[in-house]
Design a protein around this motif. Sequence first.
Motif, mmCIF file in Angstrom:
data_model
loop_
_atom_site.group_PDB
_atom_site.id
_atom_site.type_symbol
_atom_site.label_atom_id
_atom_site.label_comp_id
_atom_site.label_asym_id
_atom_site.label_seq_id
_atom_site.Cartn_x
_atom_site.Cartn_y
_atom_site.Cartn_z
ATOM 1 N N ASN A 202 23.743 -64.416 10.745
ATOM 2 C CA ASN A 202 24.486 -65.007 9.619
ATOM 3 C C ASN A 202 24.090 -64.515 8.239
ATOM 4 N N SER A 203 22.969 -63.842 8.140
ATOM 5 C CA SER A 203 22.466 -63.496 6.811
ATOM 6 C C SER A 203 21.445 -62.377 6.950
ATOM 7 N N GLY A 204 21.011 -61.870 5.805
ATOM 8 C CA GLY A 204 19.991 -60.833 5.813
ATOM 9 C C GLY A 204 18.670 -61.356 6.337
ATOM 10 N N THR A 205 18.286 -62.497 5.839
ATOM 11 C CA THR A 205 16.973 -63.001 6.254
ATOM 12 C C THR A 205 16.948 -63.271 7.758
ATOM 13 N N GLU A 206 18.054 -63.741 8.316
ATOM 14 C CA GLU A 206 18.070 -63.996 9.760
ATOM 15 C C GLU A 206 18.025 -62.682 10.552
ATOM 16 N N ALA A 207 18.642 -61.655 9.993
ATOM 17 C CA ALA A 207 18.561 -60.339 10.664
ATOM 18 C C ALA A 207 17.091 -59.900 10.737
ATOM 19 N N ASN A 208 16.360 -60.101 9.640
ATOM 20 C CA ASN A 208 14.944 -59.717 9.652
ATOM 21 C C ASN A 208 14.118 -60.612 10.572
ATOM 22 N N GLU A 209 14.422 -61.908 10.575
ATOM 23 C CA GLU A 209 13.715 -62.812 11.500
ATOM 24 C C GLU A 209 13.898 -62.325 12.940
ATOM 25 N N SER B 282 7.664 -55.705 -1.586
ATOM 26 C CA SER B 282 8.902 -55.728 -0.793
ATOM 27 C C SER B 282 9.592 -57.083 -0.909
ATOM 28 N N TYR B 283 10.877 -57.108 -0.561
ATOM 29 C CA TYR B 283 11.589 -58.375 -0.403
ATOM 30 C C TYR B 283 12.417 -58.327 0.873
ATOM 31 N N HIS B 284 12.210 -59.322 1.745
ATOM 32 C CA HIS B 284 12.940 -59.329 3.010
ATOM 33 C C HIS B 284 13.684 -60.630 3.276
ATOM 34 N N GLY B 285 13.636 -61.577 2.336
ATOM 35 C CA GLY B 285 14.379 -62.813 2.540
ATOM 36 C C GLY B 285 13.527 -64.031 2.271
ATOM 37 N N SER B 286 14.150 -65.204 2.389
ATOM 38 C CA SER B 286 13.539 -66.426 1.880
ATOM 39 C C SER B 286 13.150 -67.436 2.967
ATOM 40 N N VAL C 84 10.153 -52.286 6.551
ATOM 41 C CA VAL C 84 10.198 -51.631 5.246
ATOM 42 C C VAL C 84 11.644 -51.463 4.781
ATOM 43 N N GLU C 85 11.854 -51.705 3.503
ATOM 44 C CA GLU C 85 13.156 -51.385 2.912
ATOM 45 C C GLU C 85 13.202 -49.859 2.755
ATOM 46 N N THR C 86 14.247 -49.230 3.217
ATOM 47 C CA THR C 86 14.328 -47.772 3.071
ATOM 48 C C THR C 86 14.230 -47.400 1.594
ATOM 49 N N GLY D 173 14.436 -52.488 -3.058
ATOM 50 C CA GLY D 173 15.457 -52.923 -4.014
ATOM 51 C C GLY D 173 14.905 -53.810 -5.107
ATOM 52 N N ASP D 174 14.467 -54.975 -4.729
ATOM 53 C CA ASP D 174 14.080 -55.958 -5.736
ATOM 54 C C ASP D 174 12.750 -55.656 -6.412
ATOM 55 N N ALA D 175 12.079 -54.609 -5.959
ATOM 56 C CA ALA D 175 10.902 -54.122 -6.686
ATOM 57 C C ALA D 175 11.343 -53.250 -7.860
ATOM 58 N N LEU E 47 13.762 -50.757 9.708
ATOM 59 C CA LEU E 47 14.251 -50.427 8.364
ATOM 60 C C LEU E 47 15.202 -51.525 7.910
ATOM 61 N N ASP E 48 14.862 -52.131 6.790
ATOM 62 C CA ASP E 48 15.694 -53.174 6.183
ATOM 63 C C ASP E 48 16.645 -52.487 5.202
ATOM 64 N N GLU E 49 17.916 -52.407 5.600
ATOM 65 C CA GLU E 49 18.934 -51.788 4.726
ATOM 66 C C GLU E 49 19.944 -52.843 4.281
ATOM 67 N N ILE E 50 19.430 -54.044 4.121
ATOM 68 C CA ILE E 50 20.302 -55.156 3.744
ATOM 69 C C ILE E 50 20.870 -54.938 2.343
ATOM 70 N N GLN E 51 20.073 -54.363 1.464
ATOM 71 C CA GLN E 51 20.561 -54.085 0.113
ATOM 72 C C GLN E 51 21.015 -52.624 -0.046
ATOM 73 N N CYS E 52 20.326 -51.708 0.622
ATOM 74 C CA CYS E 52 20.595 -50.290 0.322
ATOM 75 C C CYS E 52 21.543 -49.644 1.331
ATOM 76 N N ALA F 58 23.114 -56.488 6.204
ATOM 77 C CA ALA F 58 23.816 -57.745 5.876
ATOM 78 C C ALA F 58 24.576 -57.486 4.571
ATOM 79 N N LYS F 59 24.612 -58.456 3.686
ATOM 80 C CA LYS F 59 25.233 -58.300 2.359
ATOM 81 C C LYS F 59 26.583 -57.582 2.421
ATOM 82 N N ALA F 60 26.641 -56.304 2.000
ATOM 83 C CA ALA F 60 27.926 -55.587 1.927
ATOM 84 C C ALA F 60 28.561 -55.388 3.296
HETATM 85 C C1 LIG Z 1 16.207 -55.844 1.126
HETATM 86 C C2 LIG Z 1 16.642 -57.248 1.399
HETATM 87 N N1 LIG Z 1 16.313 -57.809 2.570
HETATM 88 C C3 LIG Z 1 16.686 -59.062 2.880
HETATM 89 C C4 LIG Z 1 17.397 -59.836 1.985
HETATM 90 C C5 LIG Z 1 17.786 -61.233 2.344
HETATM 91 O O1 LIG Z 1 19.158 -61.318 2.570
HETATM 92 P P1 LIG Z 1 19.892 -62.743 2.527
HETATM 93 O O2 LIG Z 1 19.862 -63.196 1.104
HETATM 94 O O3 LIG Z 1 21.268 -62.479 3.059
HETATM 95 O O4 LIG Z 1 19.124 -63.652 3.428
HETATM 96 C C6 LIG Z 1 17.725 -59.294 0.747
HETATM 97 C C7 LIG Z 1 18.445 -60.102 -0.252
HETATM 98 O O5 LIG Z 1 18.466 -59.822 -1.424
HETATM 99 C C8 LIG Z 1 17.337 -57.976 0.435
HETATM 100 O O6 LIG Z 1 17.621 -57.405 -0.740
#
Ligand SMILES: Cc1ncc(COP(=O)(O)O)c(C=O)c1O
Length: 396
Positions: A106-113, A134-138, A185-187, A190-192, A218-223, A247-249
Amino acid sequence: MNFSQDTFFNHLAQTSPYPYLISIDRAEGIYLYSPDGRRYTDLISGIGVSNVGHRHPHVVKAIKEQVDKHLHVMVYGEFIQSASNRLAEKLASLLPPSLSCCYFVNSGTEANEGALKLAKRYTERTEIVSFRKSYHGSTHGSLSVSGNEIKKQKFRPLLPDVRFIDFNVEKDLGQITQRTACVIVETIQGDAGVRIPSRAYMKALRKRCTEVGALLILDEIQCGMGRTGTLFAFEQFKIVPDILTIAKAFGGGLPIGCFISSKEIMSSFTTDPILGHITTFGGNPVCCASSLATLEVIEKENLLASVEAKGRLFESLLQHKHIKEVRRIGLLFAIDFDSAERVNSIVNHAKELGVICYWFLSHPYSFRIAPPLTITEDEIRESCEVILKAIDKSST
Ligand SMILES: Cc1ncc(COP(=O)(O)O)c(C=O)c1O
Protein backbone atom coordinates in the motif's frame (compact mmCIF):
# COMPACT_ATOMS: atom_id res chain seq x y z
CA MET A 1 -17.08 22.27 -0.24
CA ASN A 2 -15.30 22.50 3.09
CA PHE A 3 -11.91 24.20 3.01
CA SER A 4 -12.18 25.34 6.64
CA GLN A 5 -8.84 25.88 8.36
CA ASP A 6 -10.51 25.19 11.72
CA THR A 7 -11.50 21.71 10.57
CA PHE A 8 -8.06 21.11 9.10
CA PHE A 9 -6.31 22.11 12.34
CA ASN A 10 -8.75 20.59 14.82
CA HIS A 11 -9.99 17.42 13.19
CA LEU A 12 -7.05 16.33 11.08
CA ALA A 13 -3.83 15.15 12.71
CA GLN A 14 -1.04 17.66 12.23
CA THR A 15 2.43 16.47 11.24
CA SER A 16 4.16 19.75 12.04
CA PRO A 17 3.26 23.16 13.50
CA TYR A 18 3.73 24.75 10.06
CA PRO A 19 1.86 22.93 7.29
CA TYR A 20 2.23 24.32 3.76
CA LEU A 21 -1.47 25.23 3.93
CA ILE A 22 -2.84 25.96 0.51
CA SER A 23 -6.33 24.75 -0.36
CA ILE A 24 -6.69 22.52 -3.39
CA ASP A 25 -9.85 22.24 -5.40
CA ARG A 26 -8.55 20.44 -8.47
CA ALA A 27 -5.38 19.49 -10.31
CA GLU A 28 -4.41 19.01 -13.94
CA GLY A 29 -1.01 18.35 -15.52
CA ILE A 30 1.62 20.32 -13.63
CA TYR A 31 -0.93 22.69 -12.06
CA LEU A 32 -2.93 22.74 -8.84
CA TYR A 33 -5.89 25.10 -8.46
CA SER A 34 -7.27 26.54 -5.24
CA PRO A 35 -10.99 27.21 -4.74
CA ASP A 36 -10.45 30.95 -5.33
CA GLY A 37 -9.02 30.12 -8.77
CA ARG A 38 -5.35 30.63 -7.90
CA ARG A 39 -3.02 28.42 -9.89
CA TYR A 40 0.09 26.80 -8.45
CA THR A 41 2.82 25.13 -10.49
CA ASP A 42 3.66 21.85 -8.81
CA LEU A 43 7.44 21.56 -9.07
CA ILE A 44 7.61 18.69 -6.60
CA SER A 45 5.02 16.29 -8.05
CA GLY A 46 3.29 15.94 -4.68
CA ILE A 47 6.67 14.71 -3.37
CA GLY A 48 7.70 12.36 -6.12
CA VAL A 49 4.26 11.04 -7.05
CA SER A 50 2.84 12.81 -10.09
CA ASN A 51 5.61 11.92 -12.56
CA VAL A 52 3.10 11.76 -15.42
CA GLY A 53 1.33 14.90 -14.20
CA HIS A 54 -1.87 15.22 -12.21
CA ARG A 55 -4.88 13.33 -13.53
CA HIS A 56 -3.29 12.15 -16.72
CA PRO A 57 -6.27 11.30 -19.00
CA HIS A 58 -4.99 7.78 -19.73
CA VAL A 59 -4.60 7.09 -16.01
CA VAL A 60 -8.03 8.54 -15.16
CA LYS A 61 -9.63 6.43 -17.92
CA ALA A 62 -8.00 3.24 -16.61
CA ILE A 63 -9.17 4.04 -13.06
CA LYS A 64 -12.73 4.65 -14.24
CA GLU A 65 -12.80 1.45 -16.27
CA GLN A 66 -11.62 -0.57 -13.28
CA VAL A 67 -14.11 1.12 -10.94
CA ASP A 68 -16.86 0.03 -13.31
CA LYS A 69 -15.68 -3.60 -13.03
CA HIS A 70 -14.84 -4.14 -9.38
CA LEU A 71 -13.16 -2.55 -6.36
CA HIS A 72 -11.63 -4.60 -3.56
CA VAL A 73 -12.81 -8.19 -3.65
CA MET A 74 -10.33 -10.09 -1.47
CA VAL A 75 -7.14 -9.74 0.58
CA TYR A 76 -3.81 -9.95 -1.27
CA GLY A 77 -2.80 -13.31 -2.65
CA GLU A 78 -6.03 -15.32 -2.86
CA PHE A 79 -8.05 -14.40 -5.96
CA ILE A 80 -6.77 -14.10 -9.53
CA GLN A 81 -7.50 -10.54 -10.63
CA SER A 82 -6.80 -9.17 -14.06
CA ALA A 83 -5.55 -5.76 -12.84
CA SER A 84 -2.77 -7.17 -10.66
CA ASN A 85 -1.89 -9.92 -13.17
CA ARG A 86 -1.47 -7.36 -15.95
CA LEU A 87 0.62 -5.04 -13.81
CA ALA A 88 2.90 -7.86 -12.63
CA GLU A 89 3.40 -9.01 -16.22
CA LYS A 90 4.23 -5.49 -17.32
CA LEU A 91 6.78 -5.03 -14.54
CA ALA A 92 8.40 -8.37 -15.34
CA SER A 93 8.75 -7.26 -18.97
CA LEU A 94 10.50 -4.04 -17.90
CA LEU A 95 12.86 -5.50 -15.30
CA PRO A 96 15.83 -7.88 -15.45
CA PRO A 97 14.84 -11.59 -15.30
CA SER A 98 15.89 -11.93 -11.64
CA LEU A 99 13.28 -9.32 -10.68
CA SER A 100 10.28 -11.26 -11.88
CA CYS A 101 8.05 -11.63 -8.84
CA CYS A 102 6.06 -8.72 -7.36
CA TYR A 103 4.42 -8.27 -4.02
CA PHE A 104 1.99 -5.34 -4.18
CA VAL A 105 1.46 -3.36 -0.98
CA ASN A 106 0.00 0.00 0.00
CA SER A 107 2.86 2.42 0.45
CA GLY A 108 6.59 2.93 0.26
CA THR A 109 7.22 2.15 3.87
CA GLU A 110 5.28 -1.11 3.62
CA ALA A 111 7.30 -2.10 0.55
CA ASN A 112 10.46 -1.65 2.63
CA GLU A 113 8.98 -3.51 5.60
CA GLY A 114 8.19 -6.42 3.29
CA ALA A 115 11.64 -6.32 1.72
CA LEU A 116 13.41 -6.36 5.09
CA LYS A 117 11.30 -9.24 6.35
CA LEU A 118 11.86 -11.15 3.13
CA ALA A 119 15.63 -10.74 3.38
CA LYS A 120 15.69 -11.93 7.00
CA ARG A 121 13.48 -14.88 6.20
CA TYR A 122 15.45 -15.92 3.10
CA THR A 123 18.96 -15.57 4.51
CA GLU A 124 18.03 -16.65 8.06
CA ARG A 125 20.30 -13.84 9.26
CA THR A 126 19.36 -10.86 11.40
CA GLU A 127 21.73 -7.96 10.78
CA ILE A 128 20.58 -5.16 8.49
CA VAL A 129 23.06 -2.68 7.09
CA SER A 130 21.79 0.76 6.17
CA PHE A 131 23.18 4.22 5.55
CA ARG A 132 23.60 7.42 7.46
CA LYS A 133 21.24 10.16 6.21
CA SER A 134 18.94 7.63 4.51
CA TYR A 135 15.15 7.75 4.59
CA HIS A 136 13.07 4.61 4.14
CA GLY A 137 9.72 5.44 5.74
CA SER A 138 7.95 6.14 8.99
CA THR A 139 6.75 2.77 10.31
CA HIS A 140 8.87 1.01 12.93
CA GLY A 141 11.02 -1.16 10.64
CA SER A 142 11.62 1.50 8.00
CA LEU A 143 12.29 4.10 10.69
CA SER A 144 14.80 1.73 12.28
CA VAL A 145 16.83 1.61 9.08
CA SER A 146 16.54 5.35 8.39
CA GLY A 147 19.52 7.49 9.28
CA ASN A 148 18.02 10.57 10.90
CA GLU A 149 18.68 10.13 14.63
CA ILE A 150 16.50 13.07 15.69
CA LYS A 151 13.46 11.50 14.06
CA LYS A 152 14.13 8.15 15.81
CA GLN A 153 15.09 9.07 19.38
CA LYS A 154 11.59 9.33 20.84
CA PHE A 155 10.38 6.09 19.29
CA ARG A 156 12.93 3.67 20.66
CA PRO A 157 13.25 0.76 21.13
CA LEU A 158 13.36 0.18 17.38
CA LEU A 159 14.65 -2.85 15.43
CA PRO A 160 17.85 -4.30 16.89
CA ASP A 161 20.89 -5.33 14.85
CA VAL A 162 20.91 -2.41 12.40
CA ARG A 163 24.36 -1.12 11.43
CA PHE A 164 24.82 2.25 9.74
CA ILE A 165 27.63 2.99 7.33
CA ASP A 166 28.50 6.02 5.20
CA PHE A 167 26.97 6.33 1.75
CA ASN A 168 29.35 6.31 -1.20
CA VAL A 169 32.37 5.43 1.00
CA GLU A 170 34.00 2.23 -0.24
CA LYS A 171 36.06 1.55 2.86
CA ASP A 172 32.87 1.06 4.91
CA LEU A 173 31.76 -1.85 2.74
CA GLY A 174 33.93 -4.20 4.82
CA GLN A 175 31.28 -3.86 7.55
CA ILE A 176 28.91 -5.88 5.38
CA THR A 177 29.68 -9.44 6.43
CA GLN A 178 28.37 -13.01 6.51
CA ARG A 179 26.17 -11.93 9.44
CA THR A 180 24.36 -9.43 7.21
CA ALA A 181 20.90 -10.40 5.98
CA CYS A 182 20.59 -7.40 3.71
CA VAL A 183 21.79 -3.96 2.82
CA ILE A 184 19.04 -1.41 2.22
CA VAL A 185 19.98 1.66 0.24
CA GLU A 186 18.34 4.38 -1.80
CA THR A 187 19.94 4.23 -5.24
CA ILE A 188 19.94 8.03 -5.04
CA GLN A 189 19.61 9.36 -1.50
CA GLY A 190 16.58 11.63 -1.79
CA ASP A 191 15.74 13.27 1.48
CA ALA A 192 19.40 13.67 2.36
CA GLY A 193 19.36 16.33 -0.37
CA VAL A 194 19.88 14.29 -3.57
CA ARG A 195 23.15 12.41 -2.97
CA ILE A 196 24.35 10.61 -6.07
CA PRO A 197 26.81 7.73 -5.58
CA SER A 198 29.56 6.90 -8.05
CA ARG A 199 29.09 4.01 -10.42
CA ALA A 200 32.25 2.38 -9.04
CA TYR A 201 30.83 2.55 -5.53
CA MET A 202 27.53 0.95 -6.50
CA LYS A 203 29.37 -1.82 -8.32
CA ALA A 204 31.58 -2.42 -5.27
CA LEU A 205 28.49 -2.50 -3.04
CA ARG A 206 26.83 -5.06 -5.30
CA LYS A 207 30.02 -7.15 -5.35
CA ARG A 208 30.41 -7.08 -1.58
CA CYS A 209 26.81 -8.17 -1.01
CA THR A 210 27.24 -11.07 -3.42
CA GLU A 211 30.54 -12.11 -1.81
CA VAL A 212 29.05 -12.39 1.69
CA GLY A 213 25.57 -13.59 0.67
CA ALA A 214 23.74 -10.47 1.86
CA LEU A 215 20.73 -9.39 -0.21
CA LEU A 216 20.91 -5.95 -1.77
CA ILE A 217 17.67 -3.99 -1.41
CA LEU A 218 17.47 -0.89 -3.60
CA ASP A 219 14.85 1.59 -2.43
CA GLU A 220 13.67 3.44 -5.55
CA ILE A 221 10.52 4.76 -3.96
CA GLN A 222 11.56 8.34 -4.68
CA CYS A 223 14.10 7.96 -7.49
CA GLY A 224 12.35 5.30 -9.60
CA MET A 225 9.68 5.60 -12.29
CA GLY A 226 11.68 7.70 -14.69
CA ARG A 227 12.72 10.44 -12.30
CA THR A 228 16.42 10.06 -13.10
CA GLY A 229 15.98 9.56 -16.86
CA THR A 230 15.82 5.77 -16.87
CA LEU A 231 12.75 3.91 -15.66
CA PHE A 232 14.74 2.67 -12.66
CA ALA A 233 17.79 4.51 -11.36
CA PHE A 234 19.80 1.30 -10.89
CA GLU A 235 19.95 0.89 -14.68
CA GLN A 236 22.41 3.79 -14.74
CA PHE A 237 24.79 1.99 -12.40
CA LYS A 238 24.75 -1.29 -14.31
CA ILE A 239 23.84 -3.31 -11.25
CA VAL A 240 20.77 -5.36 -10.34
CA PRO A 241 19.42 -5.55 -6.78
CA ASP A 242 18.13 -8.72 -5.16
CA ILE A 243 15.04 -6.83 -4.04
CA LEU A 244 13.70 -3.59 -5.51
CA THR A 245 11.18 -1.38 -3.71
CA ILE A 246 8.98 1.15 -5.50
CA ALA A 247 5.94 3.27 -4.60
CA LYS A 248 5.02 6.98 -4.93
CA ALA A 249 5.00 7.67 -8.71
CA PHE A 250 4.37 3.97 -9.35
CA GLY A 251 0.66 4.52 -8.58
CA GLY A 252 0.18 7.53 -10.85
CA GLY A 253 -1.65 9.28 -8.00
CA LEU A 254 -3.18 6.31 -6.18
CA PRO A 255 -1.54 4.57 -3.22
CA ILE A 256 0.43 1.47 -4.11
CA GLY A 257 3.90 0.16 -3.33
CA CYS A 258 5.71 -2.96 -4.41
CA PHE A 259 8.72 -5.05 -3.54
CA ILE A 260 10.09 -7.18 -6.30
CA SER A 261 12.48 -10.10 -6.21
CA SER A 262 13.16 -13.46 -7.84
CA LYS A 263 10.53 -16.16 -7.58
CA GLU A 264 12.98 -18.20 -5.51
CA ILE A 265 13.54 -15.49 -2.89
CA MET A 266 9.89 -14.45 -2.79
CA SER A 267 8.82 -18.06 -2.24
CA SER A 268 10.22 -17.95 1.27
CA PHE A 269 7.07 -16.06 2.31
CA THR A 270 4.85 -18.95 1.20
CA THR A 271 5.71 -21.60 3.81
CA ASP A 272 7.14 -21.97 7.30
CA PRO A 273 5.28 -19.92 8.30
CA ILE A 274 2.64 -19.61 5.61
CA LEU A 275 1.43 -16.02 5.09
CA GLY A 276 4.92 -14.63 5.75
CA HIS A 277 3.64 -11.20 4.80
CA ILE A 278 -0.02 -10.38 4.38
CA THR A 279 -2.00 -7.26 3.63
CA THR A 280 -5.67 -6.60 3.07
CA PHE A 281 -5.44 -3.91 0.42
CA GLY A 282 -2.16 -4.84 -1.28
CA GLY A 283 -2.74 -5.15 -5.02
CA ASN A 284 -5.96 -3.15 -4.87
CA PRO A 285 -7.35 -3.45 -8.41
CA VAL A 286 -8.02 0.27 -8.91
CA CYS A 287 -4.48 1.14 -7.80
CA CYS A 288 -3.04 -1.58 -10.06
CA ALA A 289 -5.02 -0.27 -13.04
CA SER A 290 -3.75 3.25 -12.34
CA SER A 291 -0.22 1.94 -12.01
CA LEU A 292 -0.28 0.02 -15.28
CA ALA A 293 -1.69 3.06 -17.09
CA THR A 294 1.13 5.18 -15.62
CA LEU A 295 3.77 2.81 -16.99
CA GLU A 296 1.99 2.92 -20.34
CA VAL A 297 2.06 6.72 -20.37
CA ILE A 298 5.80 6.78 -19.62
CA GLU A 299 6.34 4.40 -22.53
CA LYS A 300 3.86 5.79 -25.09
CA GLU A 301 4.80 9.42 -24.54
CA ASN A 302 8.49 8.52 -24.54
CA LEU A 303 8.88 10.59 -21.38
CA LEU A 304 12.28 9.19 -20.47
CA ALA A 305 13.88 10.55 -23.63
CA SER A 306 13.51 14.21 -22.61
CA VAL A 307 14.27 13.98 -18.88
CA GLU A 308 17.97 14.77 -19.21
CA ALA A 309 17.47 17.74 -21.56
CA LYS A 310 14.77 19.19 -19.31
CA GLY A 311 17.03 18.71 -16.29
CA ARG A 312 19.85 20.53 -18.06
CA LEU A 313 17.53 23.38 -19.03
CA PHE A 314 16.52 23.87 -15.38
CA GLU A 315 20.15 23.79 -14.37
CA SER A 316 21.20 26.34 -17.00
CA LEU A 317 18.41 28.73 -15.99
CA LEU A 318 18.90 28.45 -12.24
CA GLN A 319 21.93 30.72 -11.94
CA HIS A 320 21.97 33.08 -8.97
CA LYS A 321 24.62 34.45 -6.68
CA HIS A 322 22.87 32.96 -3.63
CA ILE A 323 22.86 29.40 -5.05
CA LYS A 324 25.79 27.52 -3.53
CA GLU A 325 25.44 24.17 -5.24
CA VAL A 326 23.00 22.25 -7.42
CA ARG A 327 22.90 18.47 -7.18
CA ARG A 328 20.91 16.91 -9.98
CA ILE A 329 20.17 13.61 -11.59
CA GLY A 330 17.53 13.67 -14.33
CA LEU A 331 14.68 15.81 -13.01
CA LEU A 332 15.56 15.48 -9.33
CA PHE A 333 17.31 18.50 -7.84
CA ALA A 334 18.60 19.80 -4.57
CA ILE A 335 19.42 23.51 -4.70
CA ASP A 336 21.77 24.49 -1.86
CA PHE A 337 21.97 27.85 -0.08
CA ASP A 338 23.94 29.31 2.78
CA SER A 339 21.26 28.88 5.45
CA ALA A 340 18.04 27.12 6.34
CA GLU A 341 16.46 30.55 6.89
CA ARG A 342 17.13 31.53 3.29
CA VAL A 343 15.66 28.24 2.07
CA ASN A 344 12.51 28.87 4.12
CA SER A 345 12.25 32.36 2.77
CA ILE A 346 12.62 31.19 -0.86
CA VAL A 347 10.08 28.36 -0.51
CA ASN A 348 7.57 30.78 1.03
CA HIS A 349 8.13 33.53 -1.54
CA ALA A 350 7.81 31.00 -4.37
CA LYS A 351 4.50 29.87 -2.87
CA GLU A 352 3.22 33.47 -2.83
CA LEU A 353 4.28 33.72 -6.47
CA GLY A 354 2.43 30.50 -7.34
CA VAL A 355 5.26 27.96 -7.59
CA ILE A 356 5.60 25.01 -5.25
CA CYS A 357 9.08 23.91 -4.29
CA TYR A 358 9.72 22.23 -0.97
CA TRP A 359 12.13 21.27 1.78
CA PHE A 360 14.02 18.01 2.35
CA LEU A 361 13.51 15.95 5.49
CA SER A 362 17.17 15.80 6.49
CA HIS A 363 18.90 18.65 4.71
CA PRO A 364 17.70 22.13 5.69
CA TYR A 365 20.12 24.00 3.41
CA SER A 366 18.38 22.96 0.17
CA PHE A 367 15.01 22.96 -1.43
CA ARG A 368 13.89 20.29 -3.86
CA ILE A 369 12.68 20.45 -7.42
CA ALA A 370 11.18 17.29 -8.91
CA PRO A 371 8.50 18.35 -11.39
CA PRO A 372 6.23 16.07 -13.38
CA LEU A 373 8.30 14.59 -16.23
CA THR A 374 5.64 15.99 -18.57
CA ILE A 375 6.68 19.59 -17.86
CA THR A 376 7.36 21.52 -21.09
CA GLU A 377 10.34 23.75 -21.88
CA ASP A 378 8.14 26.86 -21.70
CA GLU A 379 6.82 25.79 -18.32
CA ILE A 380 10.39 25.23 -17.13
CA ARG A 381 11.37 28.76 -18.26
CA GLU A 382 8.33 30.32 -16.53
CA SER A 383 8.97 28.36 -13.32
CA CYS A 384 12.64 29.29 -13.20
CA GLU A 385 11.81 32.98 -13.61
CA VAL A 386 9.58 32.73 -10.56
CA ILE A 387 12.18 30.83 -8.55
CA LEU A 388 14.84 33.42 -9.36
CA LYS A 389 12.41 36.16 -8.27
CA ALA A 390 11.82 34.27 -5.00
CA ILE A 391 15.57 34.01 -4.47
CA ASP A 392 15.93 37.77 -5.13
CA LYS A 393 13.28 38.48 -2.51
CA SER A 394 14.72 36.02 0.03
CA SER A 395 16.29 37.02 3.30
CA THR A 396 18.35 35.18 5.92
C1 LIG B 1 13.35 6.79 -0.50
C2 LIG B 1 12.05 6.65 0.21
N1 LIG B 1 11.74 5.47 0.77
C3 LIG B 1 10.58 5.27 1.41
C4 LIG B 1 9.66 6.29 1.55
C5 LIG B 1 8.38 6.06 2.28
O1 LIG B 1 7.30 6.03 1.39
P1 LIG B 1 5.81 6.25 1.94
O2 LIG B 1 5.72 7.67 2.38
O3 LIG B 1 4.93 5.91 0.77
O4 LIG B 1 5.62 5.29 3.06
C6 LIG B 1 9.96 7.54 1.01
C7 LIG B 1 9.03 8.67 1.17
O5 LIG B 1 9.36 9.81 1.03
C8 LIG B 1 11.18 7.73 0.33
O6 LIG B 1 11.53 8.91 -0.20
